[in-house]
Design an enzyme around this catalytic site. Structure first.
Site, PDB file in Angstrom:
ATOM      1  N   ARG A   1       0.862  -1.169   0.000  1.00 16.64           N
ATOM      2  CA  ARG A   1       0.000   0.000   0.000  1.00 16.64           C
ATOM      3  C   ARG A   1       0.907   1.231   0.000  1.00 16.64           C
ATOM      4  NH1 ARG A   1      -2.283   0.475   6.289  1.00 16.64           N
ATOM      5  NH2 ARG A   1      -0.245   0.761   7.238  1.00 16.64           N
TER       6      ARG A   1
ATOM      7  N   GLU B   1      -3.878   7.403   6.512  1.00 24.37           N
ATOM      8  CA  GLU B   1      -2.536   7.645   7.030  1.00 24.37           C
ATOM      9  C   GLU B   1      -1.617   8.255   5.968  1.00 24.37           C
ATOM     10  OE1 GLU B   1      -2.429   4.209  10.491  1.00 24.37           O
ATOM     11  OE2 GLU B   1      -1.424   3.797   8.584  1.00 24.37           O
TER      12      GLU B   1
ATOM     13  N   GLU C   1      -8.189   4.452  14.891  1.00 21.12           N
ATOM     14  CA  GLU C   1      -7.689   3.098  15.148  1.00 21.12           C
ATOM     15  C   GLU C   1      -7.084   3.073  16.550  1.00 21.12           C
ATOM     16  OE1 GLU C   1      -4.955   1.786  12.146  1.00 21.12           O
ATOM     17  OE2 GLU C   1      -6.185   2.563  10.490  1.00 21.12           O
TER      18      GLU C   1
ATOM     19  N   GLU D   1      -1.359  -8.321   7.431  1.00 25.08           N
ATOM     20  CA  GLU D   1      -1.676  -7.985   8.819  1.00 25.08           C
ATOM     21  C   GLU D   1      -2.407  -9.117   9.561  1.00 25.08           C
ATOM     22  OE1 GLU D   1      -1.768  -3.129   8.763  1.00 25.08           O
ATOM     23  OE2 GLU D   1      -3.692  -4.172   8.668  1.00 25.08           O
TER      24      GLU D   1
END
Length: 692
Positions: free
Chosen positions: A112, A151, A314, A364
């Site tokens: 990403r 982010e 988060e 993840e």
């Protein structure tokens, strides 16, 4: 006025990925969320490949059904624009959207954040998916807000594609107007770096000794920040156009080379953060008695400087890690609850856990959420339910109250970015900030972060009795005059070594150190030296030998990292401490200048914890809630107060793995349990009280 989240009650929720799970799980997931007290989820921030499986072909049916299901259960939804993860067809067909290393190596598809902000092609595709999503979901009753991208500047905060080099030139043309002015700003006459054509100008490229022009490097960080803000602006403008004020707009994270304050002021309704306190256990502060997860309170203070009331998009809920890096242990029983209240104590009015259920595939698979893979009850689910029940009872009382502090540690983007390359001042800021924060935390003195900018006003400074601005190497005349006005009106300012010797281009000024701060401090720097390698940090000697307590304390202080040897230039200056060793023994190391109704301190070194403890009694700061409760150093105390009513809530957070004892100074009620408390109170390991 800083932009804030405006909720009538504290909100609890989770990040949810309907594209990862069989649709048969959704109804049960949303039902159990409501049972836990969750009322909001975030979805879609990584789902571009599903929503646009082929160029120009859009499908939103899966998310439409997921939002319908959430709405049936009374759960509201934050939609993320999926621009952090472009589809494979896009990066394959249009490789110019990919980011590139300084050495010219192209990052490939497979993770990403592998794109660049300045590719016109990527901007066009991002604008289109944002518009299609906004038009499709603008009237859905579950949607309350939008998260732009995910982010920004995470993973990578430098960009070197051809599009970035070209955009940098255009940015410089707007900033400087001509190559003559650019060459002057970058000191390009040095080492024959003078540019004679704009095509010669690039972002940093590999150099011998890995040392680019420092003035170019500073502008590069400013450019990257502007690029990220410009990228976010494309999406924010579309969302404003399509949904108007029906939904709020935010983004998440806190990453490098990005002026989050300006981005929020110009584009967002408020800021949100991703809070993972166990990063502080992987990268603990050095030295004895590290802060560990408690250090995360400083990060939350920085977020609070952007939005006094903010959201946590988060919140860590389980052990964390990727397949190839990071191995965070599981939070101990009670720690997830502690971290949730840590965020709330510092200003969070909305907390979403990452994530509802741990992914069974992908990078993840070890970044654990509330539910494990098997979807069976576990202690994290039970702990989340406890928190949800508590917030349902108390959330309306706390929401929109503000964290209270009378001292701020000051920083700014220019010094942070310049200090990444400049080892003569950059490392000092982190050392001094850590020292001040640790001591203030353990002494129960609440502290804010304050980011100084062109937009900062005297009123912004006057919210505090004391400002610690430890090492502003770059200090403009305007900023110095603002600090002067603050001090003359009764404020206290503390500087440290290497203050004020650079201008806004990163050039060293041809004037005595500390530049424009000199007249504030009433001193100049007659000599200086780095303290490293064979050099040993000298100790201090208190100048007033009659003050035995201060003399004893000063003897325990080493003047670390860098030493400015001071010369007194004004009769209003008092020398508090001298260097006790090395060739400058007997020279001033710590001074205070009376300036109007206030004071300005100059310490000729980087602050350590001993130096902060030496200074703290002189600053007249009150301990947090000292009239209500006395707590041991393992406990953080924080007060949130409603500005209009004055009603206040004192948080007591125990970061220790053992019970601690609080001493009530008067009777109070624990808002969470409803218990009346007086005298000696035991607080359980990782326990929380909210006193009113």
């Amino acid at each position: 006025m800083a932009k804030s989240l405006k909720e009538e009650t504290l909100r609890l929720g989770a990040c949810y990925y309907p594209e990862h799970w069989e649709e048969t799980l959704w109804e049960d997931d949303f039902r159990r969320m409501r049972e836990l007290g969750f009322s909001i989820i975030r979805v879609a921030e990584f789902a571009w490949a599903y929503m646009e499986p082929e160029e120009g072909a859009f499908q939103f049916d899966l998310f439409e059904r997921a939002l319908d299901a959430a709405h049936r259960h009374g759960i509201q939804v934050i939609l993320g624009t999926p621009t952090a993860t472009p589809p494979a067809w896009l990066t394959h067909r249009y490789p110019e959207v990919l980011n590139v290393t300084m050495e010219g190596v192209t990052y490939r598809h497979g993770m990403r954040k592998h794109t660049n902000y300045n590719s016109p092609v990527y901007q066009r595709f991002c604008a289109r998916i944002t518009r299609k999503m906004a038009e499709h979901f603008k009237d859905h009753p579950a949607v309350v807000g939008w998260q732009i991208d995910n982010e920004l500047n995470c993973e990578l905060s430098v960009f070197y594609s051809e599009a970035d080099h070209a955009a940098f030139r255009e940015w410089l043309k707007r900033k400087y107007g001509s190559l003559t002015e650019l060459n002057r700003a970058w000191g390009a006459v040095f080492w024959s770096q003078t540019y004679t054509d704009w095509e010669q100008v690039h972002l940093s490229r590999p150099t011998p000794a890995d040392s680019p022009n420092p003035h170019l490097a500073l502008d590069e960080k400013r450019f990257i920040s502007d690029s990220a803000i410009g990228f976010a602006r494309i999406q924010a403008d579309i969302l404003r156009e399509v949904v108007g004020t029906k939904h709020w707009i935010t983004t998440n994270g806190l990453f490098g080379h990005l002026d989050n304050h300006r981005m929020t002021e110009e584009l967002l309704d408020f800021y949100t953060y991703d809070s993972y306190p166990q990063f502080s256990t992987i990268f603990p502060d050095e030295g004895p008695d590290p802060m560990l997860d408690r250090k995360w309170s400083w990060n939350l203070s920085v977020v609070r400087s952007i939005s006094p009331n903010y959201g946590i998009m988060e919140q860590q809920s389980g052990p964390g890690g990727w397949v190839n890096r990071m191995k965070m242990p599981s939070p101990k029983p009670g720690q997830m609850r502690l971290w949730t209240y840590q965020s709330i104590a510092h200003g969070a009015d909305m907390v979403l856990y990452f994530r509802w259920r741990t992914a069974t595939f992908g990078t993840e698979i070890y970044w654990h959420g509330i539910n494990d893979y098997h979807n069976q009850p576990n202690r994290r689910v039970l702990e989340a339910g406890r928190i949800g029940g508590e917030l349902a009872r108390i959330g309306a009382k706390i929401a929109q109250s503000r964290y209270e502090a009378s001292i701020a540690i000051v920083g700014d983007y220019d010094n942070g970015w310049d200090g990444e390359l400049d080892v003569w001042h950059g490392p000092l800021a982190a050392q001094s900030t850590k020292a001040w924060f640790k001591v203030l935390q353990r002494e129960h003195i609440a502290v804010d972060s304050l980011t100084l900018s062109e937009r900062t006003t005297l009123a912004d400074l006057q919210r505090y009795r004391v400002l610690v601005y430890p090492h502003p190497a770059i200090l403009t005349e305007k900023a110095a005059n603002l600090l002067r006005a603050y001090a003359e009106a009764g404020g206290t300012v503390l500087f440290g070594a290497r203050t004020g010797y650079k201008d806004e281009f990163g050039h060293c000024r041809m004037m005595p150190f500390p530049g424009f701060a000199s007249s504030l401090c009433g001193i100049t720097v007659e000599d200086f030296t780095a303290v490293n390698g064979i050099a040993v940090a000298p100790t201090l000697r208190w100048a007033d030998e009659s003050d035995a307590e201060a003399s004893t304390a000063a003897a325990a202080v080493t003047a670390d990292s860098f030493n400015d040897i001071l010369r007194v230039e004004s009769a209003s200056v008092k020398v508090l401490a001298e260097y006790a060793s090395d060739y400058y023994a007997g020279k001033p190391a710590l001074t205070v200048n009376e300036l109007g109704d206030g004071r300005v301190y100059y310490y000729g070194a980087a602050y350590n914890e001993e130096a902060v403890r030496l200074l703290l009694p002189r600053l007249g700061l009150r301990k947090t809630a000292e009239d209500l409760v006395r707590a041991p150093s393992e406990v953080e105390l924080a007060v949130r107060r409603h500005e209009e009513s004055g009603e206040a809530y004192t948080f007591a957070l125990n970061y220790a793995a053992h019970p601690v004892t609080l001493q009530m100074q008067r009777s109070a009620v624990d808002l969470i349990s409803g218990r009346s408390l007086e005298g000696v109170v035991e607080l359980e390991p990782y326990g929380v009280l909210i006193l009113s």
